[in-house]
Enzyme design. Structure first.
Site, PDB file in Angstrom:
ATOM      1  N   CYS A 147       0.866  -1.177   0.000  1.00 39.59           N
ATOM      2  CA  CYS A 147       0.000   0.000   0.000  1.00 39.59           C
ATOM      3  C   CYS A 147       0.905   1.231   0.000  1.00 39.59           C
ATOM      4  CB  CYS A 147      -0.900  -0.002   1.232  1.00 39.59           C
ATOM      5  SG  CYS A 147      -1.842   1.530   1.427  1.00 39.59           S
ATOM      6  N   ASP A 200      -0.355  -5.817   0.318  1.00 46.56           N
ATOM      7  CA  ASP A 200      -1.625  -6.090  -0.347  1.00 46.56           C
ATOM      8  C   ASP A 200      -1.419  -7.348  -1.184  1.00 46.56           C
ATOM      9  OD1 ASP A 200      -3.087  -3.863   0.584  1.00 46.56           O
ATOM     10  OD2 ASP A 200      -2.239  -2.585  -0.972  1.00 46.56           O
ATOM     11  N   LEU A 205       5.420 -14.143 -24.164  1.00 48.35           N
ATOM     12  CA  LEU A 205       6.013 -13.634 -22.936  1.00 48.35           C
ATOM     13  C   LEU A 205       6.731 -14.787 -22.241  1.00 48.35           C
ATOM     14  CD1 LEU A 205       6.333 -11.260 -20.984  1.00 48.35           C
ATOM     15  CD2 LEU A 205       4.136 -11.921 -19.974  1.00 48.35           C
ATOM     16  N   GLU A 206       7.994 -14.605 -21.948  1.00 48.13           N
ATOM     17  CA  GLU A 206       8.783 -15.650 -21.299  1.00 48.13           C
ATOM     18  C   GLU A 206       8.419 -15.672 -19.807  1.00 48.13           C
ATOM     19  OE1 GLU A 206      11.131 -17.855 -19.255  1.00 48.13           O
ATOM     20  OE2 GLU A 206      11.738 -15.757 -19.053  1.00 48.13           O
ATOM     21  N   HIS A 256      -4.066  -0.643  -5.918  1.00 50.45           N
ATOM     22  CA  HIS A 256      -4.470  -1.850  -6.647  1.00 50.45           C
ATOM     23  C   HIS A 256      -4.707  -1.572  -8.127  1.00 50.45           C
ATOM     24  CE1 HIS A 256      -6.360  -3.254  -2.583  1.00 50.45           C
ATOM     25  NE2 HIS A 256      -5.047  -3.305  -2.556  1.00 50.45           N
ATOM     26  N   GLU A 257      -5.446  -0.511  -8.389  1.00 54.86           N
ATOM     27  CA  GLU A 257      -5.782  -0.173  -9.772  1.00 54.86           C
ATOM     28  C   GLU A 257      -4.523   0.099 -10.589  1.00 54.86           C
ATOM     29  OE1 GLU A 257      -9.133   1.197  -7.037  1.00 54.86           O
ATOM     30  OE2 GLU A 257      -6.950   1.250  -6.998  1.00 54.86           O
TER      31      GLU A 257
END
Length: 158
Positions: free
Chosen positions: A56, A63, A78-79, A97-98
């Site tokens: 946070c 979080d 994507l490796e 979070h967003e």
């Protein structure tokens, strides 16, 4: 026709097959890509990170989230080791979070330029409120089977 043997890990620019230090921050982390041998075929690849952690930015408390990343590859895949290291770099990174969820999606898009990508961030409650964050690049290619992310809404004891 026989395939060309892989290059030795020491000569490869990839992190795969080598001991690599954990990056200190998402900005320092490197996302590797490898050629897609099925680039003429539309299909979905999924990564699931059920124990994603960030901090946070206000309290410094951890979080936790369950991330689901779906993408339709273009020329690149994507490796997965580099993704693991990139996601781990958030453990000491403060962001809401967003911001974490959308930034991860955008960073992957910049690295591999998929035909389509979506990310679901299913965050565990802080202050009694779970936050689920969803982002995608646009409409999925027509005719591609996109499975549900299949993460149930957070539910207490009721």
């Amino acid at each position: 026709m026989p395939r060309k043997p892989p290059s030795s890990p020491k000569s490869s620019p990839l992190q795969l097959g080598r001991a690599v230090a954990w990056p200190d921050s998402p900005e320092q982390a490197k996302l590797d890509r490898v050629p897609n041998p099925q680039k003429g075929t539309n299909y979905v690849a999924r990564f699931t990170a059920p124990e994603f952690t960030a901090l946070c930015p206000v309290t410094g408390q951890p979080d936790f989230a369950h991330l689901v990343i779906d993408y339709v590859p273009g020329s690149w895949l994507l490796e997965s080791k580099s993704l693991k290291l990139y996601l781990a770099s958030f453990r000491n990174h403060g962001a809401f979070h967003e911001d974490c969820t959308v930034a991860i999606g955008k960073r992957i898009v910049a690295a591999i330029k998929p035909k389509w990508l979506r990310i679901g961030g299913y965050w565990f409650p802080r202050g009694g409120i779970p936050i689920d964050v969803f982002w995608q690049t646009g409409a999925a290619p027509r005719g591609v089977w996109i499975p549900d992310q299949d993460v149930p809404s957070y539910r207490g004891r009721g």
